[in-house]
Motif scaffolding. Structure first.
Motif, mmCIF file in Angstrom:
data_model
loop_
_atom_site.group_PDB
_atom_site.id
_atom_site.type_symbol
_atom_site.label_atom_id
_atom_site.label_comp_id
_atom_site.label_asym_id
_atom_site.label_seq_id
_atom_site.Cartn_x
_atom_site.Cartn_y
_atom_site.Cartn_z
ATOM 1 N N GLU A 305 0.829 -1.199 0.000
ATOM 2 C CA GLU A 305 0.000 0.000 0.000
ATOM 3 C C GLU A 305 0.868 1.255 0.000
ATOM 4 N N TYR A 306 1.923 1.251 0.814
ATOM 5 C CA TYR A 306 2.835 2.396 0.844
ATOM 6 C C TYR A 306 3.495 2.590 -0.519
ATOM 7 N N LEU A 307 3.850 1.483 -1.144
ATOM 8 C CA LEU A 307 4.475 1.527 -2.464
ATOM 9 C C LEU A 307 3.508 2.124 -3.495
ATOM 10 N N MET A 308 2.279 1.663 -3.492
ATOM 11 C CA MET A 308 1.276 2.133 -4.447
ATOM 12 C C MET A 308 1.019 3.635 -4.296
ATOM 13 N N THR A 309 0.801 4.082 -3.076
ATOM 14 C CA THR A 309 0.497 5.500 -2.864
ATOM 15 C C THR A 309 1.741 6.360 -3.053
ATOM 16 N N GLY A 310 2.884 5.871 -2.570
ATOM 17 C CA GLY A 310 4.107 6.663 -2.658
ATOM 18 C C GLY A 310 4.542 6.943 -4.082
ATOM 19 N N LEU A 311 4.464 5.948 -4.952
ATOM 20 C CA LEU A 311 4.908 6.137 -6.329
ATOM 21 C C LEU A 311 3.992 7.075 -7.109
ATOM 22 N N ILE A 314 4.767 13.115 -5.516
ATOM 23 C CA ILE A 314 6.083 13.730 -5.640
ATOM 24 C C ILE A 314 6.997 13.338 -4.486
ATOM 25 N N TRP A 315 6.410 12.798 -3.409
ATOM 26 C CA TRP A 315 7.232 12.437 -2.248
ATOM 27 C C TRP A 315 7.881 11.069 -2.402
ATOM 28 N N GLY A 316 7.368 10.281 -3.317
ATOM 29 C CA GLY A 316 7.988 8.998 -3.621
ATOM 30 C C GLY A 316 7.973 8.012 -2.470
ATOM 31 N N VAL A 317 8.852 7.019 -2.564
ATOM 32 C CA VAL A 317 8.949 5.945 -1.576
ATOM 33 C C VAL A 317 10.310 6.032 -0.895
ATOM 34 N N SER A 318 10.294 6.331 0.379
ATOM 35 C CA SER A 318 11.538 6.477 1.132
ATOM 36 C C SER A 318 12.139 5.111 1.434
ATOM 37 N N LEU A 319 13.362 4.889 0.991
ATOM 38 C CA LEU A 319 14.025 3.612 1.252
ATOM 39 C C LEU A 319 14.361 3.461 2.733
ATOM 40 N N GLU A 320 14.626 4.571 3.371
ATOM 41 C CA GLU A 320 14.897 4.534 4.813
ATOM 42 C C GLU A 320 13.635 4.131 5.576
ATOM 43 N N LYS A 321 12.487 4.684 5.171
ATOM 44 C CA LYS A 321 11.220 4.326 5.826
ATOM 45 C C LYS A 321 10.908 2.847 5.599
ATOM 46 N N ILE A 322 11.179 2.348 4.381
ATOM 47 C CA ILE A 322 10.967 0.925 4.101
ATOM 48 C C ILE A 322 11.748 0.067 5.084
ATOM 49 N N ALA A 323 13.024 0.403 5.264
ATOM 50 C CA ALA A 323 13.868 -0.379 6.175
ATOM 51 C C ALA A 323 13.378 -0.280 7.617
ATOM 52 N N GLN A 324 12.985 0.916 8.033
ATOM 53 C CA GLN A 324 12.552 1.125 9.413
ATOM 54 C C GLN A 324 11.212 0.462 9.715
ATOM 55 N N ASP A 325 10.258 0.625 8.792
ATOM 56 C CA ASP A 325 8.892 0.153 9.056
ATOM 57 C C ASP A 325 8.673 -1.311 8.689
ATOM 58 N N PHE A 326 9.398 -1.789 7.686
ATOM 59 C CA PHE A 326 9.125 -3.135 7.185
ATOM 60 C C PHE A 326 10.316 -4.091 7.287
ATOM 61 N N GLY A 327 11.506 -3.532 7.424
ATOM 62 C CA GLY A 327 12.683 -4.385 7.573
ATOM 63 C C GLY A 327 13.626 -4.286 6.385
ATOM 64 N N GLU A 328 14.892 -4.587 6.644
ATOM 65 C CA GLU A 328 15.932 -4.474 5.631
ATOM 66 C C GLU A 328 15.688 -5.391 4.442
ATOM 67 N N GLU A 329 15.085 -6.554 4.675
ATOM 68 C CA GLU A 329 14.838 -7.491 3.568
ATOM 69 C C GLU A 329 13.868 -6.899 2.547
ATOM 70 N N PHE A 330 12.893 -6.133 3.031
ATOM 71 C CA PHE A 330 11.945 -5.487 2.117
ATOM 72 C C PHE A 330 12.661 -4.436 1.272
ATOM 73 N N ARG A 331 13.578 -3.689 1.899
ATOM 74 C CA ARG A 331 14.308 -2.667 1.152
ATOM 75 C C ARG A 331 15.157 -3.309 0.054
ATOM 76 N N LYS A 332 15.848 -4.386 0.410
ATOM 77 C CA LYS A 332 16.701 -5.077 -0.563
ATOM 78 C C LYS A 332 15.876 -5.655 -1.711
ATOM 79 N N GLU A 333 14.727 -6.241 -1.375
ATOM 80 C CA GLU A 333 13.868 -6.821 -2.406
ATOM 81 C C GLU A 333 13.329 -5.742 -3.343
ATOM 82 N N LEU A 334 12.949 -4.604 -2.768
ATOM 83 C CA LEU A 334 12.441 -3.497 -3.577
ATOM 84 C C LEU A 334 13.513 -3.002 -4.545
ATOM 85 N N LEU A 335 14.729 -2.807 -4.048
ATOM 86 C CA LEU A 335 15.822 -2.324 -4.902
ATOM 87 C C LEU A 335 16.120 -3.318 -6.023
#
Length: 386
Positions: A305-311, A314-335
């Motif tokens: 949901e965060y990905l859908m709304t963020g993209l 103009i504020w986009g999807v914060s990679l730092e927020k992804i890591a903090q809220d969902f975990g480092e594995e989610f950030r790596k998978e997204l990248l």
């Protein structure tokens, strides 16, 4: 901060493209308004620790409400919820409801933002969509409304069959000439089980053309930019200080409750929705029951949901927020999943501080490029973690 959305499920007639919940019979309007009041009272505990900063009358056609009904609902909110001083209060309205007298009456209520469903300033387009107003009413209501309201947004639809690029530009120019500070604009979409869907299948109506919609979208982006608008969400363009606070709260993941039939609510971990049936809604509320279903959002649901709304913004999807809220594995998978779209020039990672310089460090923001904006929803779905 949180918001309250009130769904007013009544319309004078059905637009061919619409798949929202509404009724063209106003017989139960008084009864339903009483139930909206009661639901607001029943649900006040849900936001007891929140401050309400936005109130939004959507629909349907909220401009069918009387001034007394609007004021009753606003007084109920102020009595049962903590509300900021001068909240943004938006009322969706159709041009045929906005007589000069009605506009003046609305201006004397706490409502401080009008969302007017213009859709097009041309008669042939309005008839194709089966809108209740005509082209003259579209311009006449804006002539009056702009004298009494500073904060006005209008809806415009593009990608309409037989709408030339020139006519689309004229639609936009008319809005600019009125000094409108916000435009919400959407491609004509064929939703299942709508009249438009049926007419196209029967050959009574030309099918929509995505290539035409894309041309219109590009014109929209270019012309609004020339006129000082910020393209802050895929379908929304506002001049500085005129962004929709209510809709922005949705995209930034703030809490809100939806009051009325079919209205949705969100509290960050759960999503709920009311029954999309006026009679069933009224019966349940009169019995003191909340006619809603609820689902708990999994960590993957929340990420998607965060990905859908963020993209879309103009504020986009914060990679730092992804890591903090969902975990480092989610950030790596997204990248990993985003890499091919970055290579194709559809996505970019920018520096979080100024969001202008490309950056591939951990603190970047993933955003669509100008090339990728029109494809934002499709890109998000490709990046979902299932």
């Amino acid at each position: 901060m949180a918001g309250i959305y009130l769904h007013i499920p009544f319309c004078k007639q059905a637009c061919y493209y619409c798949d929202f919940h509404f009724s063209t019979s106003l017989k139960k309007k008084k009864e339903l308004v009483s139930c909206l009041v009661r639901e607001l009272e029943l649900r006040k505990e849900e936001l007891q620790n929140e401050v309400i900063e936005t109130i939004y009358f959507g629909g349907g056609t909220p401009s069918l409400l009387s001034i007394q009904e609007i004021e009753l609902l606003l007084k109920t909110i102020c009595k049962n919820y903590t509300v900021v001083n001068k909240p943004e209060i938006t009322l969706e309205a159709n041009p045929d409801d906005l007589s000069e007298g009605k506009i003046i009456e609305l201006a004397n209520t706490p409502i401080n933002r009008l969302s007017i469903g213009i859709q097009s300033f041309f008669e042939e387009d309005l008839q194709l969509m089966n809108r209740a107003h005509n082209a003259q009413e579209a311009t006449e209501c804006l002539s009056v409304a702009t004298r009494h309201f500073d904060n006005i947004t209008i809806d415009l639809i593009y990608g309409v069959p037989n709408m030339s690029n020139e006519r689309w530009r004229e639609n936009l120019q008319i809005a600019f000439d009125f000094g409108i500070n916000h435009i919400s604009s959407y491609a004509l979409t064929v939703e299942p089980k709508t009249a438009l869907d049926s007419f196209i299948k029967q050959g009574k109506y030309p099918d929509v053309d995505e290539a035409v919609a894309k041309e219109h979208f590009d014109i929209l982006v270019a012309e609004t930019a020339k006129n000082g608008f910020v393209h802050y969400e895929i379908s929304n363009f506002g001049k500085p200080n005129y962004f929709s606070k209510h809709n922005t709260s949705y995209w930034l993941g703030k809490k809100y409750i939806g009051i009325g039939p079919s209205a949705h609510s969100f509290n960050k971990t759960h999503r709920s929705w009311n029954v999309a049936n006026n009679a069933k809604y009224i019966k349940a509320i009169q019995e003191g029951k909340l006619p809603l279903e609820q689902e708990k959002l999994t960590i993957k649901d929340q990420f998607n949901e965060y990905l859908m709304t963020g993209l879309r913004t103009i504020w986009g999807v914060s990679l730092e927020k992804i890591a903090q809220d969902f975990g480092e594995e989610f950030r790596k998978e997204l990248l990993k999943n985003a890499e091919k779209f970055i290579t194709q020039g559809l996505l970019i990672i920018v520096n979080e501080e100024n969001q202008t310089e490309p950056s591939y460090n951990d603190g970047g923001v993933l955003k669509t490029t100008s090339k990728g904006k029109f494809l934002a929803d499709g890109l998000a779905s490709e990046l979902f973690i299932i």
